[in-house]
Design an enzyme around this catalytic site. Sequence first.
Site, short mmCIF file in Angstrom:
data_model
loop_
_atom_site.label_atom_id
_atom_site.label_comp_id
_atom_site.label_asym_id
_atom_site.label_seq_id
_atom_site.Cartn_x
_atom_site.Cartn_y
_atom_site.Cartn_z
N ARG A 1 42.76 38.56 42.09
CA ARG A 1 41.94 39.74 42.33
C ARG A 1 42.55 40.91 41.59
O ARG A 1 43.77 41.09 41.57
CB ARG A 1 41.86 40.07 43.82
CG ARG A 1 40.91 39.18 44.63
CD ARG A 1 39.45 39.47 44.28
NE ARG A 1 38.52 38.73 45.10
CZ ARG A 1 38.05 37.52 44.81
NH1 ARG A 1 38.46 36.91 43.70
NH2 ARG A 1 37.18 36.93 45.60
N GLY B 1 49.08 28.19 46.60
CA GLY B 1 48.08 27.35 47.23
C GLY B 1 47.59 26.31 46.23
O GLY B 1 48.32 25.93 45.31
N THR C 1 44.79 36.02 37.85
CA THR C 1 43.45 35.42 37.93
C THR C 1 42.95 35.43 39.38
O THR C 1 41.97 34.76 39.69
CB THR C 1 43.46 33.96 37.42
OG1 THR C 1 44.43 33.21 38.18
CG2 THR C 1 43.81 33.89 35.95
N HIS D 1 36.37 37.75 34.29
CA HIS D 1 36.29 37.04 35.57
C HIS D 1 35.50 35.74 35.45
O HIS D 1 34.47 35.54 36.11
CB HIS D 1 35.67 37.93 36.65
CG HIS D 1 36.13 37.58 38.04
ND1 HIS D 1 36.22 38.50 39.06
CD2 HIS D 1 36.52 36.39 38.59
CE1 HIS D 1 36.64 37.90 40.17
NE2 HIS D 1 36.82 36.62 39.90
N ILE D 2 36.01 34.82 34.62
CA ILE D 2 35.32 33.55 34.36
C ILE D 2 36.05 32.36 34.98
O ILE D 2 35.80 31.21 34.61
CB ILE D 2 35.15 33.32 32.84
CG1 ILE D 2 36.52 33.20 32.15
CG2 ILE D 2 34.31 34.42 32.22
CD1 ILE D 2 36.46 32.65 30.74
N GLU E 1 36.87 46.67 38.21
CA GLU E 1 36.10 45.57 37.63
C GLU E 1 34.61 45.83 37.86
O GLU E 1 34.19 45.99 39.00
CB GLU E 1 36.51 44.25 38.31
CG GLU E 1 35.94 43.02 37.64
CD GLU E 1 36.51 41.73 38.22
OE1 GLU E 1 35.69 40.88 38.62
OE2 GLU E 1 37.74 41.58 38.27
#
Length: 328
Positions: free
Chosen positions: A237, A154, A235, A285-286, A266
Amino acid sequence: MKVFINKRIPETGIEMLNEAGLELIFPEKETLSYEEWIHYCKNTDTILNVGGNFKYDKNFFDACPNVKAIALYSVGFDHVDIKEATQRNIPIGNTPDVLSRATSDVAFLLMQSVARRASYNFQKVKDDNWGTFDPLHALGQELYGKTLGIFGLGRIGYEMAEKSKKAFGMNIIYHNRHENEEAEKELGAAYVSFEELIRNSDVLSVHANFTPEQKELFNYSIFEQMKPDSIFINTARGGFHNQKDLYQALVDKKIWGAGLDVTNPEPMSADDPILGLSSVCILPHIGSATLEARNGMARLAAGNIIAFSKNEKMPNCANPDVYSHQSS
């Protein structure tokens, strides 16, 4: 109209909501228990949700019948039962596109960090453990001319592919629900089967929307089919990969390295043995953590709420079928 916002968002979004004359409700503390969260949600018309700590499922909708719309401060909506929401005529807004560059930047960063063992070498500096020059110690690898495999091409995947093509002349292959004609034309990307993607990628980067059917899709049996010098990047999930299997595949040298901005679970434990491996880089998770991306997300989320308050369609709706469902 009352809007419950479970965490503070950038001021640009708050200003938009205030200017629209909406009543904003914030929790008294940052971290809520499930019961406290339900208490707030029961007494509101709409929710601007930040984070995915709790699920919007049948139990939630049964407990909070007054909720008429939810705007997510995220692209992903895997913590929402979309079918249930649509049946109840509840539109679910999200924030696509605005964080594509920022998230792809992190994937690109992880790819390079893993390839050059950056986390491992940075730790040596912090530990005052430079050591003497060793021509063979902890060597990295170059990315020039190698094959980047994209799972889920995507907007974010396209940005990652474009950066990799321009910077390193990487060949792009991808597996997607649909062929991406733009990527094929502009980047020379080649659509391949999932099996070909696994076998032929030097770097495999995950960018798809997560669904329950894909839970731990990337497990040991998949990793052992990859190249022994390949790099796995996630990056999207954490649920896409089995982290114990990923660790074992690295130890068994089935793959060479891994870069994660999402983990499973997480947050992950600081004692996870995968953190001790030299060809691993993990971030908390940035992906969207830039001023530009977070401000853009705030504007889109606020815009979804405001549109709903005016009886208009949400500009960015994860379940657009809700509108045809309402009219039928």
